[in-house]
Every structure is written in structure tokens, then in C-alpha cells.
Design an enzyme around this catalytic site. Sequence first.
Site, short mmCIF file in Angstrom:
data_model
loop_
_atom_site.label_atom_id
_atom_site.label_comp_id
_atom_site.label_asym_id
_atom_site.label_seq_id
_atom_site.Cartn_x
_atom_site.Cartn_y
_atom_site.Cartn_z
N SER A 131 0.87 -1.17 0.00
CA SER A 131 0.00 0.00 0.00
C SER A 131 0.91 1.22 0.00
O SER A 131 2.07 1.13 0.43
CB SER A 131 -0.83 0.01 1.29
OG SER A 131 -1.46 1.27 1.47
N TYR A 144 -1.49 0.49 10.82
CA TYR A 144 -1.50 0.04 9.42
C TYR A 144 -0.20 0.45 8.74
O TYR A 144 0.41 -0.33 8.02
CB TYR A 144 -2.72 0.64 8.71
CG TYR A 144 -2.94 0.15 7.30
CD1 TYR A 144 -3.10 -1.21 7.02
CD2 TYR A 144 -3.03 1.05 6.24
CE1 TYR A 144 -3.32 -1.64 5.72
CE2 TYR A 144 -3.25 0.62 4.95
CZ TYR A 144 -3.40 -0.72 4.68
OH TYR A 144 -3.62 -1.15 3.40
C1 8X3 Z 1 -4.92 1.75 1.48
C2 8X3 Z 1 -4.41 3.09 1.09
O1 8X3 Z 1 -4.20 5.55 1.74
O2 8X3 Z 1 -5.84 4.22 2.95
O3 8X3 Z 1 -3.96 0.78 1.56
O4 8X3 Z 1 -3.50 3.91 3.37
S1 8X3 Z 1 -4.48 4.22 2.35
#
Ligand code: 8X3
Length: 245
Positions: A131, A144
Site C-alpha cells: 500500500s 497500518y
Molecule cells: C490503502 C491506502 O491511503 O488508505 O492501503 O492507506 S491508504
Amino acid sequence: MNRTAVVTGASSGIGEATARRLAAEGFDVVAAARRRDRLDKLAAEVPGIRAVSLDVTSQESVDALAASLERCDVLVNNAGGAIGLEPVAAGNVDDWQQMYDTNVLGSLRVTKALLPLLVASGDGVLVMLTSVAGLVSYEGGGGYNAAKHAQTAMTEVLRLELCGEPVRVVEVAPGMVHTEEFSLNRFHGDSAAADRVYQGVPGPLTADDVADAISWCVTRPAHVNVDRLVIRPRAQAAQHKIHRV
Ligand code: 8X3
């Protein structure tokens, strides 16, 4: 026997779109995920797709996937996702742990289990779905960002370690993609909050756009390694620069 592609997290979103796309490219596709009902529907609908139950957080489940395969030419490590958008100061340890377990350790488990088959194929391709969150950090992204940065690092290490082996290591790093579930999971099922992420954005990416990019990477000639493909909608020039109307 056709070339075989294994796609994890194939029951929805980018994983499902990638399974469909690789089947259209002529691969025998193993669509692997936890939700067997959705996989069975997909396999019944699309010739060339076989459903296999897989929980990437379970070594036993990953071993069963590996034992069910005669060959593996392409592996798409797609299973993963985001949970929560709290600041680090309020970070939920369980959510962080789960993100690390799916995105990072899940990719590790599946990669370790299928690497011998990828090498044996003579032209293996391993695709890591990371990502832009693995490249750029943002407020609320803590858990994340940490997991995706780790997955990106792991991908870079793997490419170095496999240099000389007949396996390409490709990283596909999408920006804003509007899928059925990504934001919904991130916001713990709050659909209004999930929808606001894409509000007014003219043309966020779709799962098909990312599947198209993955398919392009894996169908290049064997000597061509696409190290990292960053793909965003035109309306997202950078993580914090989003055009809305
Ligand atoms: C998803 C993209 O910008 O929400 O992996 O992190 S973001």
C-alpha cells in the site's frame, strides 16, 4: 497443466478481482480465503478458479493450502487490511497485533510454504500487495503504516535474497481504492464513516484497476521484474493531496 496462480484474500475486493483477471489470462487460479461461501460462488461462476479455504494467521491452514497444490507459478499475497484509525496515543494493541499478523506474518507464512513451488516452476512471480501506507505515514495510520512498512521491507529483503533464483518479487502499492470492505473494516463496520473517505473523489481506483496492474506485472517476460508499482487515482496526487468535488 496450465500455470497456476494462488491469490490470498480472494473472497472480495482486490483479491477477487485479481483471481478473475488471472483466470481470464489463462492461469489456473487457486482462490484462497476464509469465507468459503463466497469463494465457492466465485469458483462456480468463473471457469479456471478453484476455491481453497485459507486463514493466513494459521500455520495449519497454510500448510494445508501448500499440500493441496501440485504447482505454483504465481503467488499474490493479498490477504490483509486495516483496522482502526486511532492516533498512536489511543492505539488498540489487539488491532495492531491483528494487522501485523495478517499483513506481515500472513505473507511470511504463505511465502515460506509456497516458495519451493515458485522456485521449481522455473519462472515464479511473487506479488506483495502492500500500500502507499507502506511508503508514507499519516495521522491515524499508525498500526497500518507500521504493518505495511514492515511488509514493504520484507518484500525488499526477499528480492535481495532470491537474486539468482528464478523468482521475481513484485510489490504493488495502491493508493485510494474504493472496495466493498476495506474502509468498512477500518471503521469497524461504520458505513457512513467508510463512505466519507471516498466522498466527492472523482474516480477512486477500483479493485479491477489494481487487478489490471497486477496482471500486467505478472505477464511481463521472465527477465522483467517490476520492483514496485505505485498506483493511485488521478485525484490523489499524494497521501494528503486529494481532489474532491
Ligand atoms: C490503502 C491506502 O491511503 O488508505 O492501503 O492507506 S491508504
